[in-house]
Design an enzyme around this catalytic site. Structure first.
Site, PDB file in Angstrom:
ATOM      1  N   ILE A  13       7.653  34.248  43.544  1.00 17.06           N
ATOM      2  CA  ILE A  13       7.852  35.436  42.748  1.00 17.06           C
ATOM      3  C   ILE A  13       8.788  36.524  43.567  1.00 17.06           C
ATOM      4  N   LEU A  37       6.259  34.447  56.553  1.00 19.23           N
ATOM      5  CA  LEU A  37       6.832  33.064  56.464  1.00 19.23           C
ATOM      6  C   LEU A  37       5.771  32.102  56.803  1.00 19.23           C
ATOM      7  N   THR A  38       4.780  31.963  55.842  1.00 20.60           N
ATOM      8  CA  THR A  38       3.816  30.837  55.863  1.00 20.60           C
ATOM      9  C   THR A  38       4.527  29.706  55.318  1.00 20.60           C
ATOM     10  N   ALA A  87       0.652  37.015  49.617  1.00 19.76           N
ATOM     11  CA  ALA A  87      -0.804  36.505  49.386  1.00 19.76           C
ATOM     12  C   ALA A  87      -0.712  35.054  49.544  1.00 19.76           C
ATOM     13  N   THR A 131      -3.283  38.705  39.316  1.00 20.80           N
ATOM     14  CA  THR A 131      -3.341  37.487  38.344  1.00 20.80           C
ATOM     15  C   THR A 131      -4.330  37.683  37.043  1.00 20.80           C
ATOM     16  N   ASP A 132      -4.115  36.892  36.200  1.00 15.96           N
ATOM     17  CA  ASP A 132      -5.037  36.913  35.010  1.00 15.96           C
ATOM     18  C   ASP A 132      -6.373  36.282  35.467  1.00 15.96           C
ATOM     19  N   GLU A 133      -6.257  35.338  36.821  1.00 19.45           N
ATOM     20  CA  GLU A 133      -7.413  34.483  37.099  1.00 19.45           C
ATOM     21  C   GLU A 133      -8.529  35.468  37.386  1.00 19.45           C
ATOM     22  N   TYR A 156      -9.757  31.974  45.612  1.00 22.18           N
ATOM     23  CA  TYR A 156      -8.332  32.651  45.341  1.00 22.18           C
ATOM     24  C   TYR A 156      -8.502  33.723  44.355  1.00 22.18           C
ATOM     25  N   ALA A 158     -11.130  35.078  43.426  1.00 21.62           N
ATOM     26  CA  ALA A 158     -12.160  36.176  43.846  1.00 21.62           C
ATOM     27  C   ALA A 158     -11.444  37.215  44.997  1.00 21.62           C
ATOM     28  N   LYS A 160      -8.237  37.886  45.253  1.00 17.04           N
ATOM     29  CA  LYS A 160      -7.516  38.767  44.310  1.00 17.04           C
ATOM     30  C   LYS A 160      -8.039  40.003  43.506  1.00 17.04           C
ATOM     31  N   TYR A 213      -5.263  16.907  36.034  1.00 19.84           N
ATOM     32  CA  TYR A 213      -6.812  16.877  36.525  1.00 19.84           C
ATOM     33  C   TYR A 213      -7.629  16.856  35.219  1.00 19.84           C
ATOM     34  N   ARG A 286     -10.457  19.395  39.381  1.00 26.54           N
ATOM     35  CA  ARG A 286     -10.323  20.624  40.181  1.00 26.54           C
ATOM     36  C   ARG A 286     -11.893  21.132  40.270  1.00 26.54           C
TER      37      ARG A 286
HETATM   38  P1  NAD Z   1       3.838  32.109  47.097  1.00 26.51           P
HETATM   39  O1  NAD Z   1       2.645  31.664  47.749  1.00 26.51           O
HETATM   40  O2  NAD Z   1       5.226  31.538  46.359  1.00 26.51           O
HETATM   41  O3  NAD Z   1       4.393  33.394  48.166  1.00 26.51           O
HETATM   42  C1  NAD Z   1       3.798  34.025  48.979  1.00 26.51           C
HETATM   43  C2  NAD Z   1       4.421  34.864  49.975  1.00 26.51           C
HETATM   44  O4  NAD Z   1       3.660  35.698  50.728  1.00 26.51           O
HETATM   45  C3  NAD Z   1       5.331  33.910  51.107  1.00 26.51           C
HETATM   46  O5  NAD Z   1       6.563  34.322  51.191  1.00 26.51           O
HETATM   47  C4  NAD Z   1       4.489  33.820  52.269  1.00 26.51           C
HETATM   48  O6  NAD Z   1       5.155  33.746  53.324  1.00 26.51           O
HETATM   49  C5  NAD Z   1       3.852  35.551  52.131  1.00 26.51           C
HETATM   50  N1  NAD Z   1       2.804  35.491  52.895  1.00 26.51           N
HETATM   51  C6  NAD Z   1       1.475  34.742  53.012  1.00 26.51           C
HETATM   52  N2  NAD Z   1       0.533  35.502  53.605  1.00 26.51           N
HETATM   53  C7  NAD Z   1       1.290  36.566  54.346  1.00 26.51           C
HETATM   54  C8  NAD Z   1       0.806  37.383  55.183  1.00 26.51           C
HETATM   55  N3  NAD Z   1      -0.495  37.308  55.687  1.00 26.51           N
HETATM   56  N4  NAD Z   1       1.712  38.571  55.775  1.00 26.51           N
HETATM   57  C9  NAD Z   1       2.872  38.596  55.061  1.00 26.51           C
HETATM   58  N5  NAD Z   1       3.377  37.551  54.247  1.00 26.51           N
HETATM   59  C10 NAD Z   1       2.679  36.638  53.708  1.00 26.51           C
HETATM   60  O7  NAD Z   1       3.354  33.073  46.020  1.00 26.51           O
HETATM   61  P2  NAD Z   1       3.964  33.592  44.515  1.00 26.51           P
HETATM   62  O8  NAD Z   1       3.596  32.699  43.729  1.00 26.51           O
HETATM   63  O9  NAD Z   1       5.155  34.071  44.636  1.00 26.51           O
HETATM   64  O10 NAD Z   1       2.767  34.780  44.160  1.00 26.51           O
HETATM   65  C11 NAD Z   1       3.009  36.253  44.494  1.00 26.51           C
HETATM   66  C12 NAD Z   1       2.071  37.087  43.980  1.00 26.51           C
HETATM   67  O11 NAD Z   1       2.002  37.114  42.639  1.00 26.51           O
HETATM   68  C13 NAD Z   1       0.707  36.608  44.862  1.00 26.51           C
HETATM   69  O12 NAD Z   1      -0.163  37.796  45.183  1.00 26.51           O
HETATM   70  C14 NAD Z   1       0.023  36.069  43.645  1.00 26.51           C
HETATM   71  O13 NAD Z   1      -1.475  36.154  43.591  1.00 26.51           O
HETATM   72  C15 NAD Z   1       0.693  36.720  42.513  1.00 26.51           C
HETATM   73  N6  NAD Z   1       0.659  35.981  41.110  1.00 26.51           N
HETATM   74  C16 NAD Z   1       1.287  34.860  41.041  1.00 26.51           C
HETATM   75  C17 NAD Z   1       1.300  33.940  40.115  1.00 26.51           C
HETATM   76  C18 NAD Z   1       2.167  32.562  40.000  1.00 26.51           C
HETATM   77  O14 NAD Z   1       1.833  32.080  38.773  1.00 26.51           O
HETATM   78  N7  NAD Z   1       2.628  32.015  40.929  1.00 26.51           N
HETATM   79  C19 NAD Z   1       0.728  34.570  38.860  1.00 26.51           C
HETATM   80  C20 NAD Z   1       0.453  35.792  38.843  1.00 26.51           C
HETATM   81  C21 NAD Z   1       0.270  36.511  39.699  1.00 26.51           C
HETATM   82  O1  DAU Z   2      -2.832  32.421  36.211  1.00 26.85           O
HETATM   83  C1  DAU Z   2      -1.855  32.554  37.301  1.00 26.85           C
HETATM   84  C2  DAU Z   2      -1.972  31.886  38.381  1.00 26.85           C
HETATM   85  O2  DAU Z   2      -1.418  30.951  38.024  1.00 26.85           O
HETATM   86  C3  DAU Z   2      -1.870  32.516  39.803  1.00 26.85           C
HETATM   87  O3  DAU Z   2      -2.438  33.796  40.078  1.00 26.85           O
HETATM   88  C4  DAU Z   2      -1.928  31.438  40.687  1.00 26.85           C
HETATM   89  O4  DAU Z   2      -1.073  32.037  42.110  1.00 26.85           O
HETATM   90  C5  DAU Z   2      -0.848  30.194  40.497  1.00 26.85           C
HETATM   91  O5  DAU Z   2      -0.897  29.365  41.551  1.00 26.85           O
HETATM   92  C6  DAU Z   2      -1.477  29.675  39.238  1.00 26.85           C
HETATM   93  O6  DAU Z   2      -2.811  29.053  39.186  1.00 26.85           O
HETATM   94  P1  DAU Z   2      -3.226  27.719  38.588  1.00 26.85           P
HETATM   95  O7  DAU Z   2      -4.144  27.085  39.309  1.00 26.85           O
HETATM   96  O8  DAU Z   2      -3.480  28.010  37.172  1.00 26.85           O
HETATM   97  O9  DAU Z   2      -1.661  26.905  38.895  1.00 26.85           O
HETATM   98  P2  DAU Z   2      -1.612  25.299  39.251  1.00 26.85           P
HETATM   99  O10 DAU Z   2      -0.084  25.462  39.110  1.00 26.85           O
HETATM  100  O11 DAU Z   2      -2.342  25.121  40.648  1.00 26.85           O
HETATM  101  O12 DAU Z   2      -2.368  24.657  38.168  1.00 26.85           O
HETATM  102  C7  DAU Z   2      -1.958  24.841  36.641  1.00 26.85           C
HETATM  103  C8  DAU Z   2      -2.706  23.962  35.926  1.00 26.85           C
HETATM  104  O13 DAU Z   2      -2.545  22.399  36.164  1.00 26.85           O
HETATM  105  C9  DAU Z   2      -4.423  24.002  36.227  1.00 26.85           C
HETATM  106  O14 DAU Z   2      -5.011  23.757  34.956  1.00 26.85           O
HETATM  107  C10 DAU Z   2      -4.376  23.183  37.095  1.00 26.85           C
HETATM  108  C11 DAU Z   2      -3.645  21.788  36.725  1.00 26.85           C
HETATM  109  N1  DAU Z   2      -3.201  21.033  37.671  1.00 26.85           N
HETATM  110  C12 DAU Z   2      -2.592  21.456  38.804  1.00 26.85           C
HETATM  111  C13 DAU Z   2      -1.979  20.465  39.866  1.00 26.85           C
HETATM  112  C14 DAU Z   2      -1.299  21.193  41.031  1.00 26.85           C
HETATM  113  C15 DAU Z   2      -3.058  19.685  37.406  1.00 26.85           C
HETATM  114  O15 DAU Z   2      -3.698  19.027  36.406  1.00 26.85           O
HETATM  115  N2  DAU Z   2      -2.737  18.724  38.447  1.00 26.85           N
HETATM  116  C16 DAU Z   2      -1.927  19.209  39.560  1.00 26.85           C
HETATM  117  O16 DAU Z   2      -1.610  18.566  40.278  1.00 26.85           O
END
Ligand code: NAD
Ligand code: DAU
Length: 347
Positions: A13, A37-38, A87, A131-133, A156, A158, A160, A213, A286
């Site tokens: 994002i 850059l994890t 994160a 996040t909504d989680e 995760y 908890a 956030k 899952y 899961r």
């Molecule tokens: P992502 O895992 O793709 O990216 C995380 C980034 O943070 C990476 O570039 C990583 O290198 C960097 N990072 C990790 N640990 C770090 C540290 N200690 N110091 C500096 N940088 C670090 O994550 P994303 O999916 O882009 O999510 C971004 C944010 O949005 C997160 O805070 C996540 O909780 C939130 N969020 C994600 C979603 C989703 O669906 N992906 C939804 C709602 C909220």
């Molecule tokens: O709701 C926002 C969150 O959405 C963000 O805060 C998180 O960073 C982001 O990772 C995401 O969390 P989820 O656990 O919902 O996303 P994920 O893509 O891991 O899984 C989406 C749904 O699909 C979940 O119900 C688990 C299921 N799943 C996931 C994987 C990876 C499967 O059934 N099979 C899979 O292999």
């Protein structure tokens, strides 16, 4: 906001947000992209940005767990606003090894807040991307609102939730100008292929099993990442300080429907293989799997006029096409090659 620190700007994002700010918003300042850059951070997500905006973009490799580095960066770049994405973001990883989640999501956020608090006279905004989680799990009925009690269920969520509380407390106690957004599941370009949608696109296009899952009935609300970026920017520029805003896509879908949609779209876009639905494999659930998430984002709509513009049908097609057209990116991200590349370029 002239010197905006974006943490985690090389992630999914965060990188979309940086593209959005430069190409589609009214932002005129400089972005300082701080990322450790994890495995999830990939500078290639921002290819062309440093060249296109040499005066307005800086990348700094740093860890938000390193308080001294943060102090130095805040001063060197005269940071006056923060948008905090960095994160550990994957729920399954948090179940296997929660330590990094506590360090980055809780301690790292605390370090950033401290750095901002120590420069209170200069900081105009600290936006926290959450996040909504944090709200836990819903049954068949109901929606998460900004007033829903926090009930995080995974390490995760908890971590956030803890970070959200810290951000709120720094506003209440120290007067730090903050905003928080709690968003549902994002999808789109540059998402690391461990998450449901990119994993299924790639496995299905390669004829590999599609691990669903449990029984696939768990429901998520899906939002195209660009819509999320727009919502964040609107909250940052026009949202009320000290407030939280829910962000959602109005697109509640059971996981199985998402996977079937991807299968059918791939059959249409790249015909020839056996129907991809045959690859669906139900696997062990899961642990602690939240059943349903659904978002009420009427506050954001009412106060700032934001609504999502991408439909799931068009968004998923764009996303599938993007993954099919970026095989090199996919291979590098998956093979760990880019980790080597990062070591060579950034040490
Ligand atoms: P992502 O895992 O793709 O990216 C995380 C980034 O943070 C990476 O570039 C990583 O290198 C960097 N990072 C990790 N640990 C770090 C540290 N200690 N110091 C500096 N940088 C670090 O994550 P994303 O999916 O882009 O999510 C971004 C944010 O949005 C997160 O805070 C996540 O909780 C939130 N969020 C994600 C979603 C989703 O669906 N992906 C939804 C709602 C909220
Ligand atoms: O709701 C926002 C969150 O959405 C963000 O805060 C998180 O960073 C982001 O990772 C995401 O969390 P989820 O656990 O919902 O996303 P994920 O893509 O891991 O899984 C989406 C749904 O699909 C979940 O119900 C688990 C299921 N799943 C996931 C994987 C990876 C499967 O059934 N099979 C899979 O292999």
């Amino acid at each position: 906001m002239q010197n905006l620190l974006v943490t985690g700007g090389c992630g999914f994002i965060g990188s979309n947000f940086i593209h959005y700010l430069f190409r589609q918003s009214d932002f005129t300042g400089r972005i300082i992209n701080l990322d450790a850059l994890t495995y999830a951070g990939n500078p290639e997500n921002l290819t062309g940005i440093a060249e296109a905006y040499p005066e307005r973009y800086v990348f700094v490799k740093a860890d938000i767990c390193d308080a001294e580095a943060l102090a130095e960066i805040f001063d060197r770049y005269q940071v006056d606003a923060v948008c905090h994405f960095a994160a550990e973001s994957h729920v399954d990883r948090s179940i296997v090894s929660p330590d990094a989640f506590v360090q980055t999501n809780v301690v790292g956020t605390f370090n950033l807040l401290q750095a901002a608090r120590e420069r209170l006279d200069r900081i105009r905004l600290f936006h926290h991307v959450s996040t909504d989680e944090v709200f836990g799990s819903l049954g068949k009925e109901g929606l998460f609102t900004e007033e829903t009690c926090y009930q995080p269920n995974s390490p995760y969520s908890a971590s956030k939730a803890a970070s959200d509380h810290l951000v709120r407390a720094y506003h209440h106690t120290y007067g730090l100008p903050v905003t928080i957004s709690n968003c549902s599941n994002n999808y789109g370009p540059y998402q690391f292929p461990e998450k449901l949608i990119p994993l299924m696109i790639l496995n299905a296009s390669e004829g590999k099993p599609l691990p669903v899952y449990g029984d696939g009935s768990n429901v998520r609300d899906w939002l195209y990442v660009e819509d999320h970026c727009q919502a964040i920017w609107q909250i940052m520029t026009r949202g009320r300080r000290g407030e939280t805003y829910n962000v959602g896509g109005d697109t509640e879908l059971p996981n199985l429907t998402v996977v079937e949609t991807i299968c059918d779209k791939l059959d249409e876009l790249t015909p020839g293989a056996a129907p991809r639905r045959e690859l669906i494999t139900f696997v062990k659930d899961r642990p602690g799997h939240d059943w349903r998430y659904a978002i009420d984002f009427s506050k954001l709509r009412r106060e700032l006029g934001w609504t999502p513009s991408e439909s799931f049908q068009s968004g998923i097609e764009k996303t599938i096409r993007w993954y099919l057209e970026h095989r090199e990116w996919v291979e590098r991200v998956r093979s760990g090659e880019y980790q080597k590349w990062i070591r060579e370029h950034y040490g």
